[in-house]
Design an enzyme around this catalytic site. Structure first.
Site, PDB file in Angstrom:
ATOM      1  N   LEU A   4       0.842  -1.212   0.000  1.00  0.00           N
ATOM      2  CA  LEU A   4       0.000   0.000   0.000  1.00  0.00           C
ATOM      3  C   LEU A   4       0.869   1.249   0.000  1.00  0.00           C
ATOM      4  O   LEU A   4       0.591   2.227   0.684  1.00  0.00           O
ATOM      5  CB  LEU A   4      -0.927  -0.020   1.225  1.00  0.00           C
ATOM      6  CG  LEU A   4      -1.755  -1.310   1.399  1.00  0.00           C
ATOM      7  CD1 LEU A   4      -2.530  -1.269   2.712  1.00  0.00           C
ATOM      8  CD2 LEU A   4      -2.710  -1.495   0.226  1.00  0.00           C
ATOM      9  N   MET A   7       2.142   3.651  -4.932  1.00  0.00           N
ATOM     10  CA  MET A   7       1.351   3.150  -6.057  1.00  0.00           C
ATOM     11  C   MET A   7       0.149   2.339  -5.560  1.00  0.00           C
ATOM     12  O   MET A   7      -0.992   2.655  -5.858  1.00  0.00           O
ATOM     13  CB  MET A   7       2.233   2.285  -6.974  1.00  0.00           C
ATOM     14  CG  MET A   7       3.319   3.046  -7.704  1.00  0.00           C
ATOM     15  SD  MET A   7       2.687   4.248  -8.882  1.00  0.00           S
ATOM     16  CE  MET A   7       2.081   3.165 -10.185  1.00  0.00           C
ATOM     17  N   ASP A  26      -0.499  -4.791   4.036  1.00  0.00           N
ATOM     18  CA  ASP A  26       0.860  -4.259   3.915  1.00  0.00           C
ATOM     19  C   ASP A  26       1.556  -4.632   5.229  1.00  0.00           C
ATOM     20  O   ASP A  26       0.897  -4.764   6.263  1.00  0.00           O
ATOM     21  CB  ASP A  26       0.817  -2.732   3.742  1.00  0.00           C
ATOM     22  CG  ASP A  26       2.149  -2.146   3.307  1.00  0.00           C
ATOM     23  OD1 ASP A  26       2.235  -1.653   2.178  1.00  0.00           O
ATOM     24  OD2 ASP A  26       3.110  -2.182   4.115  1.00  0.00           O
ATOM     25  N   ARG A  27       2.888  -4.783   5.162  1.00  0.00           N
ATOM     26  CA  ARG A  27       3.613  -5.043   6.416  1.00  0.00           C
ATOM     27  C   ARG A  27       3.482  -3.860   7.370  1.00  0.00           C
ATOM     28  O   ARG A  27       3.564  -4.002   8.566  1.00  0.00           O
ATOM     29  CB  ARG A  27       5.108  -5.270   6.113  1.00  0.00           C
ATOM     30  CG  ARG A  27       5.381  -6.659   5.584  1.00  0.00           C
ATOM     31  CD  ARG A  27       6.841  -6.990   5.651  1.00  0.00           C
ATOM     32  NE  ARG A  27       7.660  -5.967   4.983  1.00  0.00           N
ATOM     33  CZ  ARG A  27       8.851  -6.188   4.466  1.00  0.00           C
ATOM     34  NH1 ARG A  27       9.387  -7.379   4.532  1.00  0.00           N
ATOM     35  NH2 ARG A  27       9.534  -5.215   3.890  1.00  0.00           N
ATOM     36  N   GLY A 119       2.759   6.866 -11.944  1.00  0.00           N
ATOM     37  CA  GLY A 119       3.362   7.369 -10.717  1.00  0.00           C
ATOM     38  C   GLY A 119       2.343   7.924  -9.736  1.00  0.00           C
ATOM     39  O   GLY A 119       1.201   7.459  -9.660  1.00  0.00           O
ATOM     40  N   LYS A 187       6.424  -2.440 -20.701  1.00  0.00           N
ATOM     41  CA  LYS A 187       6.679  -1.387 -19.696  1.00  0.00           C
ATOM     42  C   LYS A 187       8.177  -1.116 -19.553  1.00  0.00           C
ATOM     43  O   LYS A 187       8.605   0.028 -19.369  1.00  0.00           O
ATOM     44  CB  LYS A 187       6.073  -1.786 -18.346  1.00  0.00           C
ATOM     45  CG  LYS A 187       6.395  -0.839 -17.195  1.00  0.00           C
ATOM     46  CD  LYS A 187       5.747   0.507 -17.391  1.00  0.00           C
ATOM     47  CE  LYS A 187       5.975   1.564 -16.361  1.00  0.00           C
ATOM     48  NZ  LYS A 187       6.878   1.452 -15.298  1.00  0.00           N
ATOM     49  N   GLU A 194      11.837   6.387 -21.538  1.00  0.00           N
ATOM     50  CA  GLU A 194      11.758   7.456 -20.518  1.00  0.00           C
ATOM     51  C   GLU A 194      13.169   7.981 -20.185  1.00  0.00           C
ATOM     52  O   GLU A 194      13.385   9.190 -20.108  1.00  0.00           O
ATOM     53  CB  GLU A 194      11.095   6.845 -19.281  1.00  0.00           C
ATOM     54  CG  GLU A 194      10.789   7.756 -18.140  1.00  0.00           C
ATOM     55  CD  GLU A 194      10.093   6.952 -17.024  1.00  0.00           C
ATOM     56  OE1 GLU A 194       8.900   6.628 -17.182  1.00  0.00           O
ATOM     57  OE2 GLU A 194      10.740   6.632 -16.013  1.00  0.00           O
ATOM     58  N   TYR A 195      14.129   7.065 -20.031  1.00  0.00           N
ATOM     59  CA  TYR A 195      15.508   7.483 -19.731  1.00  0.00           C
ATOM     60  C   TYR A 195      16.049   8.379 -20.841  1.00  0.00           C
ATOM     61  O   TYR A 195      16.699   9.389 -20.592  1.00  0.00           O
ATOM     62  CB  TYR A 195      16.436   6.264 -19.624  1.00  0.00           C
ATOM     63  CG  TYR A 195      16.385   5.479 -18.337  1.00  0.00           C
ATOM     64  CD1 TYR A 195      15.190   5.228 -17.676  1.00  0.00           C
ATOM     65  CD2 TYR A 195      17.549   4.944 -17.794  1.00  0.00           C
ATOM     66  CE1 TYR A 195      15.157   4.479 -16.520  1.00  0.00           C
ATOM     67  CE2 TYR A 195      17.529   4.187 -16.633  1.00  0.00           C
ATOM     68  CZ  TYR A 195      16.321   3.950 -16.007  1.00  0.00           C
ATOM     69  OH  TYR A 195      16.294   3.202 -14.873  1.00  0.00           O
TER      70      TYR A 195
HETATM   71  O1  LIG Z   1       5.986   4.939 -15.810  1.00  0.00           O
HETATM   72  C1  LIG Z   1       6.214   5.226 -14.660  1.00  0.00           C
HETATM   73  O2  LIG Z   1       5.348   5.582 -13.841  1.00  0.00           O
HETATM   74  C2  LIG Z   1       7.650   5.131 -14.229  1.00  0.00           C
HETATM   75  O3  LIG Z   1       8.395   4.587 -15.263  1.00  0.00           O
HETATM   76  C3  LIG Z   1       7.852   4.271 -13.021  1.00  0.00           C
HETATM   77  O4  LIG Z   1       7.336   2.996 -13.293  1.00  0.00           O
HETATM   78  C4  LIG Z   1       9.292   4.070 -12.560  1.00  0.00           C
HETATM   79  O5  LIG Z   1       9.211   3.705 -11.235  1.00  0.00           O
HETATM   80  C5  LIG Z   1      10.167   5.231 -12.664  1.00  0.00           C
HETATM   81  O6  LIG Z   1      10.434   5.467 -13.974  1.00  0.00           O
HETATM   82  C6  LIG Z   1      11.472   5.065 -11.923  1.00  0.00           C
HETATM   83  O7  LIG Z   1      12.337   4.372 -12.707  1.00  0.00           O
HETATM   84  P1  LIG Z   1      13.868   4.564 -12.502  1.00  0.00           P
HETATM   85  O8  LIG Z   1      14.089   4.348 -11.017  1.00  0.00           O
HETATM   86  O9  LIG Z   1      14.501   3.480 -13.286  1.00  0.00           O
HETATM   87  O10 LIG Z   1      14.206   5.931 -12.926  1.00  0.00           O
END
Ligand SMILES: O=C(O)[C@H](O)[C@@H](O)[C@H](O)[C@H](O)COP(=O)(O)O
Length: 323
Positions: A4, A7, A26-27, A119, A187, A194-195
């Site tokens: 929990l 996300m 959740d723990r 996120g 994903k 994303e990077y």
């Molecule tokens: O789509 C998303 O909401 C993100 O991708 C998420 O899933 C991920 O946790 C971050 O991107 C962190 O990723 P890094 O720690 O590798 O930067």
């Protein structure tokens, strides 16, 4: 819902707001109590959870990838009843999904991997989901995905996309990508991209910022306002995007991004993306360079590294590697 945190907790809340019933574990007992306060049925352990779930039970695991997810799914494997469904919605490695799906199938359990993007903003905006698993199980879970997803919202239909023969789920923000593992594979590539995108913004802002360096002749030095540049690019430019929106938010708060050291963490997904590129012999120059830039950020820090950290904090609440 097991896990929990940032996300899982918010996903549970979005599901409850959409009329679903949630058993929460959740723990961290405080996290369970907080969700119970919002209407969930609290569980004190995975065993306790089983007693409180309907049949077939749907176990949604929303934990950090790695040992904790692995051991939790192994325990569920012993607690679950034939026909139950186990979902891993974290950022697991797709080859782990393929292995787990086989292992659980021997016990007549169904395994579904859900790559979940969005996120900390997902509770309000909805979560983009990339799903792997057998069709019958994914179809059965559709009301859950439909509630979690953003929905079509105000995004106009892509010109040329024919709703007559296209999967309507994609327009609502989720897809059934293929068999177990394919959700997390898609994903993973999303995160690799994303990077690369983040690194491009980071380098661009770094060059803008240093345009007043004394290494340049005086008449070529500009003291540029990065906050306003981020803002203007959001409005009609070719490089507008959510990552740019988040950069603009961070720069509006502090143009120097002083709260960040520039030591950028990573979850491993960028590395897995490069591993996949190498296995498939696909050149991935930008994605590889952006992963290595993160490793370099832990040795010395540029302003661009702070921009990266600001974006990660913006979309996921992710913190930097402590110095
Ligand atoms: O789509 C998303 O909401 C993100 O991708 C998420 O899933 C991920 O946790 C971050 O991107 C962190 O990723 P890094 O720690 O590798 O930067």
């Amino acid at each position: 819902m097991i896990g929990l945190g940032r996300m899982g907790g918010n996903m549970a809340r979005r599901l409850m707001a959409g009329g679903h019933e949630i058993v929460a574990y959740d723990r961290n007992e405080e996290a369970v109590a907080a969700l119970a306060n919002d209407g969930a049925i609290p569980a004190s352990s995975l065993d306790d959870m089983r007693d409180k779930l309907d049949t077939p039970a749907i176990w949604w695991v929303m934990l950090p990838a790695g040992d904790i997810t692995e051991s939790t799914i192994a325990t569920i494997g012993t607690d679950a009843k034939p026909g139950d469904i186990v979902i891993d919605g974290g950022n697991s490695f797709y080859k782990d999904d393929i292995r787990r799906a086989k292992m659980l199938a021997e016990k007549d359990l169904h395994y579904v991997d859900v790559g979940t993007s969005g996120g900390v903003w997902g509770k309000e905006r909805g979560y983009c989901m990339m799903i792997g698993g057998d069709k019958e199980t994914v179809d059965l879970l559709d009301p859950i995905f439909d509630t979690l997803a953003p929905g079509t919202g105000e995004i106009v239909r892509t010109p040329g996309r024919n709703p007559e023969n296209a999967d309507p789920r994609a327009e609502k923000g989720y897809i059934h990508a293929g068999p177990a593992g394919s959700g997390h594979f898609v994903k993973m590539i999303h995160n690799g991209i994303e990077y690369g995108l983040m690194q491009a913004y980071a380098e661009g802002f770094d060059i803008l910022k240093s345009k007043n360096t004394d290494k340049l002749p005086e008449e070529e030095r500009f003291d540029l306002n990065l906050t306003d540049i981020a803002e203007v690019w959001r409005r009609g430019s070719v490089i507008s995007s959510w990552l740019l929106d988040l950069t603009a938010i961070a720069l509006a708060k502090d143009g120097m991004l002083e709260q960040f050291s520039g030591s950028v963490a990573d979850s491993g997904e960028g590395q897995w993306t490069i591993d996949a590129a190498m296995e498939q012999k696909v050149p991935a120059n930008v994605l590889t360079a952006s992963l290595f830039a993160r490793y370099r950020s832990r040795i010395d820090h540029t302003f661009g590294d702070k921009v990266l950290s600001a974006m990660r904090y913006g979309f996921g609440g992710h913190v930097e590697i402590p110095q």
